[in-house]
Design a protein around this motif. Structure first.
Motif, PDB file in Angstrom:
ATOM      1  N   SER A  28      15.267 -69.384  30.330  1.00  0.00           N
ATOM      2  CA  SER A  28      15.530 -68.357  29.629  1.00  0.00           C
ATOM      3  C   SER A  28      14.197 -67.077  30.509  1.00  0.00           C
ATOM      4  N   ARG A  29      13.640 -67.408  31.077  1.00  0.00           N
ATOM      5  CA  ARG A  29      12.424 -66.198  31.440  1.00  0.00           C
ATOM      6  C   ARG A  29      12.396 -66.049  32.918  1.00  0.00           C
ATOM      7  N   GLU A  79      15.757 -63.649  32.306  1.00  0.00           N
ATOM      8  CA  GLU A  79      15.054 -62.208  31.966  1.00  0.00           C
ATOM      9  C   GLU A  79      14.537 -61.413  32.869  1.00  0.00           C
ATOM     10  N   ASP A  88      16.239 -58.306  35.060  1.00  0.00           N
ATOM     11  CA  ASP A  88      15.268 -56.878  35.218  1.00  0.00           C
ATOM     12  C   ASP A  88      15.185 -56.520  36.341  1.00  0.00           C
ATOM     13  N   HIS A 100      10.419 -64.629  26.722  1.00  0.00           N
ATOM     14  CA  HIS A 100      10.494 -63.535  27.840  1.00  0.00           C
ATOM     15  C   HIS A 100       9.576 -63.718  28.467  1.00  0.00           C
ATOM     16  N   ARG A 144       5.948 -57.382  32.999  1.00  0.00           N
ATOM     17  CA  ARG A 144       7.310 -57.013  33.469  1.00  0.00           C
ATOM     18  C   ARG A 144       7.040 -55.998  34.245  1.00  0.00           C
TER      19      ARG A 144
END
Ligand SMILES: [Zn+2]
Length: 364
Positions: free
Chosen positions: A289-290, A293, A297, A338, A344
């Motif tokens: 999942s990360r 993400e 991004d 996340h 991020r």
């Protein structure tokens, strides 16, 4: 987390004490020996017990959200949501359990492969129905009225040669002060949903950055990829459940269980295997999942004109949702779907310094 601990303790208790046999006998009694009805009654009793045991912890969660000013939902509305949530999980759970035991009765040798195939179909169906059937049980949605934003999404979509044109406003403010956005659905139900809590507090440039992130999930086919991962895990899961059931019953670990697999008193054992497996796989699933993400991004950075609105939207999200900017490595590795906001933002800044040198200088 406390829910998981209680669930785990309940499953073990039912098996070790043999109470699962009592529940089975009562179910048969209540169902006048009708198997399908008895399975349903068993699931119903199980679900009531689990809800009653978990209720105090759910209530503590509700109180905490208020204490930290993350929600001003009224108690009545929250209780109604809890009831609806319980009913939905009862209906979905009962359907899945009925299907599994019906297949075990018909094909006791190959049940796990057939059940897996049926579940794959169910996953695809649920992914399609979630935004039009499941989510509206809890939230109100309406097509986004902001023409400017819709145009921006259309333009972003055209750049990517893709078709997500639907944006819905998600009425989250009644339940929470947190902001959220997501890509949901499949095929004709594919859409981006933006919470009203987000639309209210973010500039159009910031919302565009968030839209671009969600579009990134679409372009990279993340929903399909997650389903494929689930399909693989479910195959292994059903195989494992079959092995464990046969192993445990052959050794008579829990005398209350009938040697025939369709004895639904073994349901706690099935759920226990599934629970332990999901717990063990959680770090891997969160890592996937990360990764998704990060890909979304990056897609956003490449497709918006400036990186600054992306960074400011991240900062707002962290403040509004009281997110931990720098969680401990272990916590992030185990539990976070996340990357942390801190990471991020740092990644966006380093990307910008490589690709948009002027822009990055103006930020520092
Ligand atoms: Zn995302």
């Amino acid at each position: 987390m406390s829910d998981a601990v209680i669930g785990f303790a309940l499953l073990v208790a039912l098996l070790v004490t043999g109470w699962t046999g009592k529940l089975r006998d009562w179910s048969y009694l209540g169902a006048h020996q009708n198997y399908v009805v008895a399975v349903f009654l068993y699931v119903l009793m199980f679900s009531v017990i689990a809800k009653v045991l978990g209720a105090p912890f759910d209530f503590i969660g509700f109180r905490l959200e208020h204490q930290y000013h993350l929600s001003d939902q009224k108690l009545r509305s929250w209780l109604w949501d809890e009831c609806k949530g319980w009913l939905v999980s009862l209906v979905l759970g009962a359907i899945m359990v009925e299907i599994v035991y019906a297949i075990i009765r018909i094909a006791p040798q190959r049940w796990w492969i057939i059940a897996w195939a049926v579940f794959v179909g169910l996953f695809l169906l649920m992914a399609q129905l979630a935004p039009v059937v499941l989510l509206p049980i809890f939230y109100k949605f309406k097509p986004l009225e902001n023409d400017g934003l819709r145009e921006r999404l259309t333009r972003l979509g055209e750049l990517a040669g893709t078709r997500v044109r639907a944006i819905y406003e998600w009425k989250l403010s009644e339940k929470s002060k947190k902001a959220n956005a997501a890509l949901t659905g499949m095929g004709s139900t594919r859409r981006i949903i933006l919470s009203d809590t987000l639309l209210e507090h973010y500039s159009d440039d910031e919302i565009e950055a968030i839209l671009a992130h969600e579009l990134g999930h679409h372009v990279h086919r993340h929903i399909l990829k997650s389903i494929l991962v689930q399909v693989g895990i479910t195959f292994f899961g059903f195989w494992l459940v079959n092995q464990v059931l046969r192993f445990v019953i052959a050794r008579n670990w829990f005398p209350v269980l009938n040697p025939r697999l369709y004895d639904f008193a073994n349901l706690p054992l099935i759920v226990l295997v599934v629970t332990i497996l999901s717990f063990l796989l959680m770090p891997a699933l969160n890592a996937i999942s990360r990764r998704h993400e990060r890909e979304a991004d990056r897609y956003a950075w490449e497709n918006i004109s400036a990186i600054a609105p992306f960074i400011s939207s991240m900062q707002k999200l962290a403040d509004q949702n009281l997110a931990e900017r720098e969680p401990s490595k272990l916590v992030e590795w185990l539990f976070h779907s996340h990357p942390s906001i801190g990471k991020r933002i740092a990644a966006a800044e380093s990307w910008a310094s490589e690709h948009q040198p002027v822009e990055a200088q103006s930020l520092t």
